[in-house]
Design an enzyme around this catalytic site. Sequence first.
Site, mmCIF file in Angstrom:
data_model
loop_
_atom_site.group_PDB
_atom_site.id
_atom_site.type_symbol
_atom_site.label_atom_id
_atom_site.label_comp_id
_atom_site.label_asym_id
_atom_site.label_seq_id
_atom_site.Cartn_x
_atom_site.Cartn_y
_atom_site.Cartn_z
ATOM 1 N N TYR A 42 0.574 -4.161 -9.044
ATOM 2 C CA TYR A 42 0.724 -5.013 -7.962
ATOM 3 C C TYR A 42 1.027 -6.459 -8.806
ATOM 4 C CZ TYR A 42 0.543 -7.664 -3.802
ATOM 5 O OH TYR A 42 0.691 -8.294 -2.861
ATOM 6 N N GLU A 95 5.811 -1.478 4.373
ATOM 7 C CA GLU A 95 6.698 -2.638 4.380
ATOM 8 C C GLU A 95 8.268 -2.479 4.611
ATOM 9 O OE1 GLU A 95 4.864 -6.118 3.055
ATOM 10 O OE2 GLU A 95 6.702 -7.005 2.272
#
Length: 732
Positions: A319, A12
Site C-alpha cells: 500500500y 472503491e
Amino acid sequence: MNQTSKSLILAEKPSVAREIAKVLGLRGRGQGYLEDNRYVITWAVGHLVNIAEPGDQNPDWGKQWSLQQLPMIPERFTLTVLDQTRDQFAIVKSLMARDDITDIINATDAGREGELIFRRIYLTAGCTKPIKRLWANDMTEAGLKKALANLVPGEDKRNLGLAAFARAEADWLVGMNFSRLFTVKTGGLVTVGRVQSPVLKLLVDRRKAIENFKPQNYWTIEGMFGQEDEPFKGVWFAPPKRKDNKLWEEDHAKELAKQCTDKQGMVESVSSTRGRQRPPLPFDLTTLQREANTRFGLSAKRVLEIAQELYESKKILTYPRTDSRYLTTEVYNEILDHLRAIYPHFQEISTLAAERIKAATKKFACVNDKKVSDHHAIIPTKKPAVREQLSPDQWNIYEMVCRRTMAAFLPDCTFLTSQVWILVETEPFKATGKIFKDRGWFVAEPWRTAKDNPLPGVAKGDPIKVREVGPVKHTTKPPAHFTDASLLGAMETAGKLVDNEELQEALKERGLGTPATRAQIIETLISRNYVTKQGKKLMATDKGCHVVETVEASLPDLVSPELTGSWEQELKTMEHGNITYPQFMGRIKNMVRQGVENLRNRKFATTPATLPPGKTSLGKCPKCGGDVVENSKAYGCINWREANGGCRFTIWKNMFGGKINKTQVKELLTKEITSNALKLETRDGKKYEARLILQQGRVKVDMQTNNRSATAKVRQQVAAQADEPGDAKPSP
Ligand SMILES: [Zn+2]
C-alpha cells in the site's frame, strides 16, 4: 447461518472488485455487481457522493456572490449524488437495501479518503446494516485472503471516518467562505484553500527571497601542499577561531595569499575520527516521491500514480499512501519471503540482507510497531516482478523501493575522517580526508558517492612544502527554487527547514496535507495558474503572489503553515479518538465566523474599473479620477463597485427641479461650472434660473448667478437640496 443471507462487498473501483471476486472464486455477474451464494460484490468509481454546492445547502447561497451570504455554515452538510455516477449509485443503494444482504463489507482504499468514499455512500443510501472493514496491506491473493479472514468491525474505523468527514467539511467551509469573501472584496476571482493557500505562501516567500537576493562576491584562500606525487589541498581559516574562511575584500585576499607564497609550512596537528552513517528507513510515500523526483525528475503526482499501479494492478508493492517508514513485527517475521521475491533481480544484496536478518539477535531500527498506525512502509510484496512487464518508470520506482528495503537491513557505513592543520608562518590551513572502512548499506544504493579521499601520512611538526597559494573567487547564491522534492519536504515539516531525519519524523504530524493529498495540491496550484513549472522548478506566478498578498494582509492565519499544520495534527488526533468531531468542527466554524466578521467591513486594496464596453467617458470623476459615464437615471463614476473603490460620485439627470444633459456634465467635469444657466425649480414649485457648479465633488447651484428675482427662501431651499445627490445611492 441462514442459507439466503449474504454479505455485500463495496470496492472503491471496478478493477479492485474484480480482484476480490477472483480471490473468492466468484463468477456470477449482474448489472453493476458480481454475485454468488455467499457474497455480492459491487463498486464505487471513486467518489459517488460529494458535499453539495452552497446553493443546494441553502437557496440564498446560490444567488450572486455577496457579503450578506457570509458566513455560509450549514447546520448539517447536504450530500449530493454525483451526476456522472448516478446509475452506479442507484445500483449500490438497491443492493444495500436487498433483504438477503445482512452486512456490508467496506473494501475501499484502506485510508482516510477511502473511508470517506464508503461512509458517504452508506449514509446517502440510508443504510443501517452492520459494517465490516477489509483492511489490506497489499493486493496479492495472499494479502487479500488474509484481510478477508480478518475483517475489522466497522466501529473500529469510526474515528477515521469522522476525521474524513471533518477534513472534507473544514475544506468546504474555509474554501467556500473565504474564496467568496476575497472575490467579492477584490473584484477578481481569488481561490482560497485550507491547505492550498499556506503551500502557495511557501512558494511566494521563496520567489521573493530569490528576487530580493543580492549576490555578493567573496574569496577563499586555497593552497596545494606536500610532495609532487601526493599533493593535497588546504583551505585557509581566519584565526583565532578558525570557523570562517570567507574574505569579503579581494585586496585583502590577494595580500594574504601573497604572504603565504614561497614559504615553508609546518604540520600543526593531525587528528582522525571514526564516523558512521546508519541505513535510511524504508520509504513512506513522501520520501519516495521526493527521491524519485530528485533522481528521475518525476512529479509527485506521477510517482503516486506509478506506485498505485504497482500496488493495485501489478501487486508487487505494498500500500503506497502510507505515512510510516517502519515495519511491524508481523511483517518483519515474514520479511524473508519478501526478499525471496526480489532475489532474481538483486541476488547479492538480497542474500546479504537475508543473512543479516537470520543472524540478527535484536530487531532492526526499521521494525517498530509503535510507529505504524494504519499502514507500514512501502516494501516489495511476496509476488515476484517480471521486469519485461514493467515500463521503465515502473521499474525505476520498483527498484528504488527494493533497494531501500534491503538497505534498511544492511550494516552501517563506516569511515574515518582525518584533519590536518598546517601553519604557514601564522596563517592556518585545514586539509580534510575521508576513507571508507565498510561501505555497508551503500552497496544497495550505489549512486551514493563513497570515494576515498585520503591524506598523505604526515605527523605533527613535519615540514610541508607549500606548492601554490591563491585567492579563489566565489559568489553567494540565492535560495534555490522549489522542486516537487523540496516542496514535499517543506509541506511535511510545514515550512520549517529541517535536514535531520529524526526531527523530520517528529514534525510529520503537523505537516501540510497528508501524504495521499500532497501531489494533488501541487497540481491544483498549477492548474489555477498560481504556480508554474519549468523543468523541475516550481515558481509562484504574479497571480499567485497577488492572492497570497491579498489574503495575508487581512487574514494571515489563512496562509500560515504553522496554523494549518496544527489543524492537520488535530485531524490525526481525531483518528485516534483523542479529540471529537464536534470539538474540531467547532473550532473551524469559529475561525470562519470570526474571519468573515473581521473582514466584512475592512477596506481592501482596490483596482480601478475599466470603461465598460459601449460607454463613452464624459470626463474624469473629481473624487477618484475614474471615468464618468451616462446611466439610465444618472451620470456616475465607473468605480462604484466596492472592489473598484466604491466611489459614489453621481450627477442625477433630474436635479434641482431641472434636467441636466451630457454637455453640461462635460462642462462641470472640466470647468467645474456650466456655461449657461439652467431652468430650475424649488420643491414648492418656484421657478428660477442658475448655473451649476462642481465643488468638493458635489454639484451645487451657483448662488452668484442665481436669478436676482429669487427670494431668500429659494436660496435657503436650494442650499439644503444641494446635499442630496451625494447622499443618494448611485444607480448602476
Ligand atoms: Zn469616482
